[in-house]
Design a protein around this motif. Structure first.
Motif, PDB file in Angstrom:
ATOM      1  N   PRO A   1       9.597   1.995   9.865  1.00 36.84           N
ATOM      2  CA  PRO A   1       9.606   2.491   8.491  1.00 36.84           C
ATOM      3  C   PRO A   1       9.957   1.372   7.508  1.00 36.84           C
ATOM      4  N   ALA A   2       9.257   1.351   6.393  1.00 28.70           N
ATOM      5  CA  ALA A   2       9.410   0.245   5.429  1.00 28.70           C
ATOM      6  C   ALA A   2      10.849   0.086   4.956  1.00 28.70           C
ATOM      7  N   THR A   3      11.552   1.193   4.789  1.00 27.97           N
ATOM      8  CA  THR A   3      12.925   1.081   4.263  1.00 27.97           C
ATOM      9  C   THR A   3      13.850   0.373   5.260  1.00 27.97           C
TER      10      THR A   3
ATOM     11  N   LEU B   1       4.071   1.025   9.534  1.00 29.00           N
ATOM     12  CA  LEU B   1       4.610   1.996  10.510  1.00 29.00           C
ATOM     13  C   LEU B   1       3.970   1.791  11.880  1.00 29.00           C
ATOM     14  N   GLU B   2       2.658   1.451  11.836  1.00 28.36           N
ATOM     15  CA  GLU B   2       1.957   1.170  13.105  1.00 28.36           C
ATOM     16  C   GLU B   2       0.873   0.148  12.805  1.00 28.36           C
ATOM     17  N   PRO B   3       0.320  -0.500  13.819  1.00 25.21           N
ATOM     18  CA  PRO B   3      -0.681  -1.537  13.579  1.00 25.21           C
ATOM     19  C   PRO B   3      -1.830  -1.016  12.713  1.00 25.21           C
TER      20      PRO B   3
ATOM     21  N   SER C   1       5.612   3.558  -0.416  1.00 27.42           N
ATOM     22  CA  SER C   1       6.128   4.642  -1.272  1.00 27.42           C
ATOM     23  C   SER C   1       6.326   5.941  -0.500  1.00 27.42           C
ATOM     24  N   GLN C   2       5.949   5.941   0.769  1.00 28.82           N
ATOM     25  CA  GLN C   2       5.999   7.200   1.549  1.00 28.82           C
ATOM     26  C   GLN C   2       7.421   7.731   1.663  1.00 28.82           C
ATOM     27  N   GLU C   3       8.383   6.847   1.888  1.00 24.32           N
ATOM     28  CA  GLU C   3       9.765   7.332   2.045  1.00 24.32           C
ATOM     29  C   GLU C   3      10.411   7.685   0.715  1.00 24.32           C
TER      30      GLU C   3
ATOM     31  N   GLY D   1       0.846  -1.192   0.000  1.00 25.21           N
ATOM     32  CA  GLY D   1       0.000   0.000   0.000  1.00 25.21           C
ATOM     33  C   GLY D   1       0.877   1.236   0.000  1.00 25.21           C
ATOM     34  N   ALA D   2       0.222   2.378   0.150  1.00 24.00           N
ATOM     35  CA  ALA D   2       0.897   3.679  -0.003  1.00 24.00           C
ATOM     36  C   ALA D   2       2.089   3.853   0.940  1.00 24.00           C
ATOM     37  N   GLY D   3       2.080   3.133   2.056  1.00 23.73           N
ATOM     38  CA  GLY D   3       3.170   3.283   3.026  1.00 23.73           C
ATOM     39  C   GLY D   3       4.521   2.882   2.479  1.00 23.73           C
TER      40      GLY D   3
ATOM     41  N   GLY E   1       2.698  -1.632   4.396  1.00 24.51           N
ATOM     42  CA  GLY E   1       2.370  -0.223   4.185  1.00 24.51           C
ATOM     43  C   GLY E   1       0.944   0.048   3.800  1.00 24.51           C
ATOM     44  N   THR E   2       0.009  -0.664   4.443  1.00 26.77           N
ATOM     45  CA  THR E   2      -1.397  -0.389   4.143  1.00 26.77           C
ATOM     46  C   THR E   2      -2.189  -0.345   5.445  1.00 26.77           C
ATOM     47  N   SER E   3      -3.210   0.532   5.459  1.00 21.50           N
ATOM     48  CA  SER E   3      -3.918   0.812   6.721  1.00 21.50           C
ATOM     49  C   SER E   3      -5.069  -0.141   6.986  1.00 21.50           C
ATOM     50  N   GLY E   4      -5.417  -0.959   5.981  1.00 21.62           N
ATOM     51  CA  GLY E   4      -6.523  -1.896   6.206  1.00 21.62           C
ATOM     52  C   GLY E   4      -7.878  -1.201   6.158  1.00 21.62           C
TER      53      GLY E   4
ATOM     54  N   LEU F   1      -3.311  12.341   1.052  1.00 23.96           N
ATOM     55  CA  LEU F   1      -4.001  12.840  -0.150  1.00 23.96           C
ATOM     56  C   LEU F   1      -5.475  13.122   0.120  1.00 23.96           C
ATOM     57  N   TRP F   2      -6.071  12.339   1.027  1.00 25.96           N
ATOM     58  CA  TRP F   2      -7.520  12.528   1.248  1.00 25.96           C
ATOM     59  C   TRP F   2      -7.801  13.616   2.281  1.00 25.96           C
ATOM     60  N   LYS F   3      -6.728  14.203   2.822  1.00 23.71           N
ATOM     61  CA  LYS F   3      -6.976  15.273   3.816  1.00 23.71           C
ATOM     62  C   LYS F   3      -7.568  16.472   3.067  1.00 23.71           C
TER      63      LYS F   3
ATOM     64  N   THR G   1       0.827   9.410   1.457  1.00 22.85           N
ATOM     65  CA  THR G   1      -0.145   8.328   1.633  1.00 22.85           C
ATOM     66  C   THR G   1      -1.536   8.963   1.548  1.00 22.85           C
ATOM     67  N   PHE G   2      -2.563   8.186   1.837  1.00 25.78           N
ATOM     68  CA  PHE G   2      -3.930   8.711   1.706  1.00 25.78           C
ATOM     69  C   PHE G   2      -4.472   9.218   3.022  1.00 25.78           C
ATOM     70  N   ARG G   3      -4.169   8.485   4.126  1.00 22.52           N
ATOM     71  CA  ARG G   3      -4.885   8.787   5.380  1.00 22.52           C
ATOM     72  C   ARG G   3      -3.965   9.242   6.505  1.00 22.52           C
ATOM     73  N   GLY G   4      -2.648   9.284   6.183  1.00 17.79           N
ATOM     74  CA  GLY G   4      -1.762   9.701   7.272  1.00 17.79           C
ATOM     75  C   GLY G   4      -1.629  11.223   7.300  1.00 17.79           C
TER      76      GLY G   4
HETATM   77  N1  APR Z   1       6.724   2.750   6.328  1.00 17.10           N
HETATM   78  C1  APR Z   1       5.768   1.820   6.574  1.00 17.10           C
HETATM   79  N2  APR Z   1       4.435   2.104   6.659  1.00 17.10           N
HETATM   80  C2  APR Z   1       4.087   3.402   6.484  1.00 17.10           C
HETATM   81  C3  APR Z   1       5.025   4.423   6.237  1.00 17.10           C
HETATM   82  C4  APR Z   1       6.388   4.051   6.167  1.00 17.10           C
HETATM   83  N3  APR Z   1       7.355   4.964   5.934  1.00 17.10           N
HETATM   84  N4  APR Z   1       4.351   5.609   6.139  1.00 17.10           N
HETATM   85  C5  APR Z   1       3.036   5.329   6.306  1.00 17.10           C
HETATM   86  N5  APR Z   1       2.888   3.998   6.520  1.00 17.10           N
HETATM   87  C6  APR Z   1       1.636   3.270   6.756  1.00 17.10           C
HETATM   88  C7  APR Z   1       0.608   4.033   7.567  1.00 17.10           C
HETATM   89  O1  APR Z   1       0.774   3.754   8.947  1.00 17.10           O
HETATM   90  C8  APR Z   1      -0.711   3.462   7.033  1.00 17.10           C
HETATM   91  O2  APR Z   1      -1.123   2.350   7.808  1.00 17.10           O
HETATM   92  O3  APR Z   1       1.041   3.051   5.492  1.00 17.10           O
HETATM   93  C9  APR Z   1      -0.371   3.007   5.616  1.00 17.10           C
HETATM   94  C10 APR Z   1      -0.975   3.898   4.551  1.00 17.10           C
HETATM   95  O4  APR Z   1      -2.368   3.815   4.671  1.00 17.10           O
HETATM   96  P1  APR Z   1      -3.289   4.601   3.622  1.00 17.10           P
HETATM   97  O5  APR Z   1      -2.835   6.005   3.511  1.00 17.10           O
HETATM   98  O6  APR Z   1      -4.698   4.307   4.008  1.00 17.10           O
HETATM   99  O7  APR Z   1      -2.966   3.928   2.217  1.00 17.10           O
HETATM  100  P2  APR Z   1      -3.465   2.524   1.686  1.00 17.10           P
HETATM  101  O8  APR Z   1      -3.683   1.565   2.803  1.00 17.10           O
HETATM  102  O9  APR Z   1      -2.532   2.118   0.605  1.00 17.10           O
HETATM  103  O10 APR Z   1      -4.884   2.890   1.025  1.00 17.10           O
HETATM  104  C11 APR Z   1      -5.547   1.854   0.341  1.00 17.10           C
HETATM  105  O11 APR Z   1      -7.242   3.440  -0.321  1.00 17.10           O
HETATM  106  O12 APR Z   1      -7.779   5.527  -1.077  1.00 17.10           O
HETATM  107  C12 APR Z   1      -7.623   4.222  -1.469  1.00 17.10           C
HETATM  108  O13 APR Z   1      -7.073   3.475  -3.632  1.00 17.10           O
HETATM  109  C13 APR Z   1      -6.534   4.088  -2.501  1.00 17.10           C
HETATM  110  O14 APR Z   1      -4.967   2.272  -2.786  1.00 17.10           O
HETATM  111  C14 APR Z   1      -5.524   3.165  -1.832  1.00 17.10           C
HETATM  112  C15 APR Z   1      -6.347   2.444  -0.786  1.00 17.10           C
END
Ligand code: APR
Length: 240
Positions: A225-227, A209-211, A19-21, A15-17, A181-184, A33-35, A26-29
């Protein structure tokens, strides 16, 4: 720690996490992007119907950011490529991300279940094609040459994710499911762990990054951090 034999098939979901580094929001952190954006106004078929310029502009901006020289694959992307290359049991890589950082990190056979930002799709002829530049209501489909029918090849809210039969097949066959790297928050991806745990012999780990919201459904959780945590996890798996 995870105990599995090297002939065990692995499925990775990112998930977006991851690519964060690399510099992508990300979308919800924090700064997500969704803020401050109502997703249905920029990422839905109704929005595209009613205000295509707003939708095109939202994705044009994300494309521009992704193509910035500073945005490069990071050590987590490279670690996944290494696991794909060296794991005897095979690795299926599924990503929710629409960026091309897994490709640029050297991974292959990537299942982009939410589509790809650097591709376009025509709503007239359904062709999918590379499209790295800006897109607008005058953009012409390279195949059928219609205009006003070209959209970003990204799965919007209310649309079906791509390649679901292939993903489900891989989930049912895998012995190890790694979520990175996804928030579930978003289904069906958030439900993949439940498919895997139907096989009592399977193991599931989230690297985040967190549960996440469904952390309790995983047999293991590694946080940071994922890296840092992804290369360490891959080294550990490969060093068996
Ligand atoms: N390393 C590891 N995890 C990270 C890092 C990091 N550096 N930075 C952020 N994260 C984690 C956050 O803690 C969060 O749990 O990555 C997760 C990102 O969550 P979201 O922003 O919700 O992104 P994602 O889970 O990919 O969203 C899923 O939602 O909006 C739709 O289509 C969109 O594909 C997306 C889907």
């Amino acid at each position: 720690m995870i105990e599995i034999s090297k002939d065990t098939p692995i499925v990775i979901l990112t998930g977006a996490g991851i690519s964060q580094e690399s510099g992508l929001a990300t979308f919800r952190g924090e700064g997500g992007l969704w803020k401050g954006i109502r997703v249905e106004e920029v990422a839905s078929p109704v929005a595209f119907e009613n205000q295509p310029d707003v939708v095109h502009s939202f994705y044009n901006k994300r494309k521009e950011k992704l193509l910035a020289p500073s945005v490069q694959p990071n050590d987590a992307h490279f670690a996944i490529k290494r696991l794909q290359d060296e794991w005897p049991g095979g690795v299926t890589l599924v990503t929710q991300n629409v960026d091309d950082l897994h490709e640029r990190g050297g991974s292959t056979d990537i299942i982009h279940m939410h589509g790809e930002l650097l591709k376009g799709r025509c709503t007239n002829c359904a062709d999918v094609f590379p499209w790295e530049g800006d897109m607008d209501v005058h953009s012409e489909c390279p195949k059928c040459h219609s205009t006003g029918t070209v959209r970003v090849h990204v799965v919007w809210f209310g649309e079906m994710p791509l390649m679901m039969p292939e993903i489900e097949d891989a989930l049912l066959k895998c012995g190890l499911f790694i979520s990175i790297g996804t928030s579930g928050n978003v289904y069906p991806a958030a439900g993949f762990v439940q498919v895997v745990i139907q096989n009592p012999a399977s193991q599931t780990v989230e690297l985040n990054l967190e549960p996440s919201l469904n952390a309790h459904q995983f047999t293991h959780g590694i946080y940071g951090p994922a890296t840092k945590i992804v290369p360490e996890f891959v080294d550990n798996l490969l060093s068996r």
